[in-house]
Design a protein around this motif. Structure first.
Motif, PDB file in Angstrom:
ATOM      1  N   ALA A  72      75.915  33.793  31.784  1.00  0.00           N
ATOM      2  CA  ALA A  72      74.710  33.976  30.983  1.00  0.00           C
ATOM      3  C   ALA A  72      73.462  33.997  31.861  1.00  0.00           C
ATOM      4  O   ALA A  72      72.520  34.752  31.598  1.00  0.00           O
ATOM      5  N   PHE A  73      73.442  33.170  32.910  1.00  0.00           N
ATOM      6  CA  PHE A  73      72.295  33.167  33.822  1.00  0.00           C
ATOM      7  C   PHE A  73      72.224  34.489  34.580  1.00  0.00           C
ATOM      8  O   PHE A  73      71.136  35.036  34.797  1.00  0.00           O
ATOM      9  N   LEU A  74      73.373  35.036  34.960  1.00  0.00           N
ATOM     10  CA  LEU A  74      73.393  36.366  35.581  1.00  0.00           C
ATOM     11  C   LEU A  74      72.883  37.423  34.600  1.00  0.00           C
ATOM     12  O   LEU A  74      72.119  38.314  34.980  1.00  0.00           O
ATOM     13  N   ASP A  75      73.280  37.311  33.344  1.00  0.00           N
ATOM     14  CA  ASP A  75      72.812  38.248  32.318  1.00  0.00           C
ATOM     15  C   ASP A  75      71.295  38.149  32.142  1.00  0.00           C
ATOM     16  O   ASP A  75      70.611  39.162  31.964  1.00  0.00           O
ATOM     17  N   LEU A  76      70.790  36.925  32.188  1.00  0.00           N
ATOM     18  CA  LEU A  76      69.353  36.705  32.079  1.00  0.00           C
ATOM     19  C   LEU A  76      68.629  37.395  33.241  1.00  0.00           C
ATOM     20  O   LEU A  76      67.646  38.115  33.037  1.00  0.00           O
ATOM     21  N   GLY A  77      69.129  37.207  34.453  1.00  0.00           N
ATOM     22  CA  GLY A  77      68.541  37.842  35.621  1.00  0.00           C
ATOM     23  C   GLY A  77      68.658  39.352  35.582  1.00  0.00           C
ATOM     24  O   GLY A  77      67.735  40.079  35.981  1.00  0.00           O
ATOM     25  N   ARG A  78      69.795  39.842  35.093  1.00  0.00           N
ATOM     26  CA  ARG A  78      70.006  41.285  34.981  1.00  0.00           C
ATOM     27  C   ARG A  78      68.944  41.884  34.063  1.00  0.00           C
ATOM     28  O   ARG A  78      68.327  42.910  34.370  1.00  0.00           O
ATOM     29  N   TYR A  79      68.692  41.227  32.933  1.00  0.00           N
ATOM     30  CA  TYR A  79      67.663  41.721  32.003  1.00  0.00           C
ATOM     31  C   TYR A  79      66.297  41.744  32.692  1.00  0.00           C
ATOM     32  O   TYR A  79      65.561  42.728  32.585  1.00  0.00           O
ATOM     33  N   LEU A  80      65.952  40.665  33.382  1.00  0.00           N
ATOM     34  CA  LEU A  80      64.648  40.599  34.038  1.00  0.00           C
ATOM     35  C   LEU A  80      64.484  41.719  35.071  1.00  0.00           C
ATOM     36  O   LEU A  80      63.434  42.367  35.134  1.00  0.00           O
ATOM     37  N   LEU A  81      65.525  41.941  35.880  1.00  0.00           N
ATOM     38  CA  LEU A  81      65.465  43.010  36.873  1.00  0.00           C
ATOM     39  C   LEU A  81      65.381  44.393  36.216  1.00  0.00           C
ATOM     40  O   LEU A  81      64.559  45.224  36.617  1.00  0.00           O
ATOM     41  N   GLN A  82      66.225  44.636  35.228  1.00  0.00           N
ATOM     42  CA  GLN A  82      66.217  45.938  34.568  1.00  0.00           C
ATOM     43  C   GLN A  82      64.881  46.190  33.884  1.00  0.00           C
ATOM     44  O   GLN A  82      64.316  47.280  33.999  1.00  0.00           O
ATOM     45  N   TYR A  83      64.388  45.184  33.189  1.00  0.00           N
ATOM     46  CA  TYR A  83      63.120  45.339  32.486  1.00  0.00           C
ATOM     47  C   TYR A  83      62.013  45.700  33.473  1.00  0.00           C
ATOM     48  O   TYR A  83      61.241  46.630  33.242  1.00  0.00           O
ATOM     49  N   ASN A  84      61.934  44.975  34.588  1.00  0.00           N
ATOM     50  CA  ASN A  84      60.882  45.229  35.573  1.00  0.00           C
ATOM     51  C   ASN A  84      61.010  46.607  36.207  1.00  0.00           C
ATOM     52  O   ASN A  84      60.016  47.299  36.421  1.00  0.00           O
ATOM     53  N   GLU A  85      62.241  47.023  36.528  1.00  0.00           N
ATOM     54  CA  GLU A  85      62.445  48.351  37.112  1.00  0.00           C
ATOM     55  C   GLU A  85      62.078  49.453  36.122  1.00  0.00           C
ATOM     56  O   GLU A  85      61.433  50.438  36.484  1.00  0.00           O
ATOM     57  N   ILE A  86      62.490  49.285  34.883  1.00  0.00           N
ATOM     58  CA  ILE A  86      62.179  50.289  33.864  1.00  0.00           C
ATOM     59  C   ILE A  86      60.682  50.332  33.602  1.00  0.00           C
ATOM     60  O   ILE A  86      60.092  51.406  33.502  1.00  0.00           O
ATOM     61  N   TYR A  87      60.063  49.171  33.516  1.00  0.00           N
ATOM     62  CA  TYR A  87      58.627  49.093  33.231  1.00  0.00           C
ATOM     63  C   TYR A  87      57.818  49.873  34.267  1.00  0.00           C
ATOM     64  O   TYR A  87      56.812  50.505  33.936  1.00  0.00           O
ATOM     65  N   ALA A  88      58.260  49.847  35.519  1.00  0.00           N
ATOM     66  CA  ALA A  88      57.552  50.526  36.607  1.00  0.00           C
ATOM     67  C   ALA A  88      57.945  51.993  36.745  1.00  0.00           C
ATOM     68  O   ALA A  88      57.411  52.696  37.597  1.00  0.00           O
ATOM     69  N   SER A  89      58.855  52.457  35.916  1.00  0.00           N
ATOM     70  CA  SER A  89      59.353  53.830  36.062  1.00  0.00           C
ATOM     71  C   SER A  89      58.578  54.803  35.168  1.00  0.00           C
ATOM     72  O   SER A  89      57.983  54.400  34.165  1.00  0.00           O
ATOM     73  N   PRO A  90      58.629  56.084  35.510  1.00  0.00           N
ATOM     74  CA  PRO A  90      57.948  57.086  34.679  1.00  0.00           C
ATOM     75  C   PRO A  90      58.616  57.291  33.314  1.00  0.00           C
ATOM     76  O   PRO A  90      57.977  57.777  32.391  1.00  0.00           O
ATOM     77  N   ASP A  91      59.875  56.895  33.175  1.00  0.00           N
ATOM     78  CA  ASP A  91      60.569  57.071  31.890  1.00  0.00           C
ATOM     79  C   ASP A  91      60.610  55.785  31.064  1.00  0.00           C
ATOM     80  O   ASP A  91      61.409  55.659  30.141  1.00  0.00           O
ATOM     81  N   ALA A  92      59.727  54.862  31.370  1.00  0.00           N
ATOM     82  CA  ALA A  92      59.713  53.565  30.681  1.00  0.00           C
ATOM     83  C   ALA A  92      59.539  53.709  29.171  1.00  0.00           C
ATOM     84  O   ALA A  92      60.269  53.081  28.397  1.00  0.00           O
ATOM     85  N   GLN A  93      58.606  54.532  28.756  1.00  0.00           N
ATOM     86  CA  GLN A  93      58.323  54.658  27.324  1.00  0.00           C
ATOM     87  C   GLN A  93      59.555  55.119  26.552  1.00  0.00           C
ATOM     88  O   GLN A  93      59.890  54.561  25.510  1.00  0.00           O
ATOM     89  N   ALA A  94      60.257  56.098  27.067  1.00  0.00           N
ATOM     90  CA  ALA A  94      61.447  56.624  26.378  1.00  0.00           C
ATOM     91  C   ALA A  94      62.573  55.590  26.351  1.00  0.00           C
ATOM     92  O   ALA A  94      63.243  55.419  25.319  1.00  0.00           O
ATOM     93  N   ILE A  95      62.773  54.886  27.463  1.00  0.00           N
ATOM     94  CA  ILE A  95      63.858  53.896  27.514  1.00  0.00           C
ATOM     95  C   ILE A  95      63.555  52.721  26.586  1.00  0.00           C
ATOM     96  O   ILE A  95      64.427  52.262  25.843  1.00  0.00           O
ATOM     97  N   PHE A  96      62.319  52.240  26.604  1.00  0.00           N
ATOM     98  CA  PHE A  96      61.975  51.119  25.724  1.00  0.00           C
ATOM     99  C   PHE A  96      61.998  51.529  24.253  1.00  0.00           C
ATOM    100  O   PHE A  96      62.342  50.724  23.392  1.00  0.00           O
ATOM    101  N   ALA A  97      61.676  52.772  23.955  1.00  0.00           N
ATOM    102  CA  ALA A  97      61.781  53.258  22.578  1.00  0.00           C
ATOM    103  C   ALA A  97      63.246  53.276  22.140  1.00  0.00           C
ATOM    104  O   ALA A  97      63.569  52.880  21.005  1.00  0.00           O
ATOM    105  N   GLU A  98      64.128  53.697  23.037  1.00  0.00           N
ATOM    106  CA  GLU A  98      65.561  53.697  22.728  1.00  0.00           C
ATOM    107  C   GLU A  98      66.074  52.266  22.534  1.00  0.00           C
ATOM    108  O   GLU A  98      66.866  51.993  21.631  1.00  0.00           O
ATOM    109  N   ALA A  99      65.585  51.339  23.360  1.00  0.00           N
ATOM    110  CA  ALA A  99      65.977  49.931  23.214  1.00  0.00           C
ATOM    111  C   ALA A  99      65.465  49.345  21.899  1.00  0.00           C
ATOM    112  O   ALA A  99      66.173  48.574  21.250  1.00  0.00           O
TER     113      ALA A  99
END
Length: 186
Positions: A116-143
């Motif tokens: 679960a702690f790995l899952d927590l870290g995975r979310y934090l890393l993915q969220y930060n990478e997506i947030y900084a990406s040009p396709d963030a809006q589309a990915i977060f809308a899909e989420a």
């Protein structure tokens, strides 16, 4: 008076049993904090991830409800992020935690033991990478769509969901919070 005492005990026991059944009926299995589209997040997983996160960051105010919410979000975001090219391995999560511990001045290597702690870290890393990406809006809308369509059940011990699906910590009106106790300093 002795004759009413046993019936009072029986009524009390019956009320407690009914309350226990009501609480147990709110989750698929005893010990379940939440289910997301049939995937169980256990109370033990939430407790472990919360403890490990506090040990890593020193943030004593992190609550199990916040951790559970993040684990639920991670369960929904991970497949979308992975498909979009933002897969994160366990080794990357562990490296992230080591870096965070070093930045925080930790004297020893953090234990990254629970899944679960790995899952927590995975979310934090993915969220930060997506947030900084040009396709963030589309990915977060899909989420967000995935969250709205998800079958999420939360143990009321942790939270309730509001109309928007956000977790709201469960408040027990029958528990009196009282006034803060004054400290010796005033």
């Amino acid at each position: 008076m002795a004759s009413t005492r046993p019936s009072h005990l029986i009524r009390t026991a019956a009320a407690l049993a009914a309350a226990g059944l009501a609480l147990a009926g709110c989750s698929a299995q005893p010990g379940t904090a939440a289910t997301v589209n049939g995937t169980t997040i256990s109370e033990n997983e939430v407790d472990e991830a919360t403890s490990e996160f506090i040990a890593l960051t020193g943030q004593e105010d992190v609550t199990p409800v916040a951790v559970l919410n993040t684990l639920v979000e991670g369960e929904l975001l991970d497949p979308i992020a992975t498909e979009a090219g933002y897969a994160v391995s366990d080794a990357e999560v562990q490296q992230f935690f080591l870096e965070q511990a070093s930045l925080g001045g930790a004297a020893q290597r953090p234990d990254v033991e629970s899944e679960a702690f790995l899952d927590l870290g995975r979310y934090l890393l993915q969220y930060n990478e997506i947030y900084a990406s040009p396709d963030a809006q589309a990915i977060f809308a899909e989420a967000e769509t995935a969250r709205q369509e998800a079958d999420i059940e939360v143990n009321p011990r942790y939270a309730q969901t509001d109309d928007a699906g956000a977790f709201v910590p469960t408040v027990r009106d029958w528990i009196h919070q009282g006034e803060p106790v004054p400290t010796p300093a005033g």
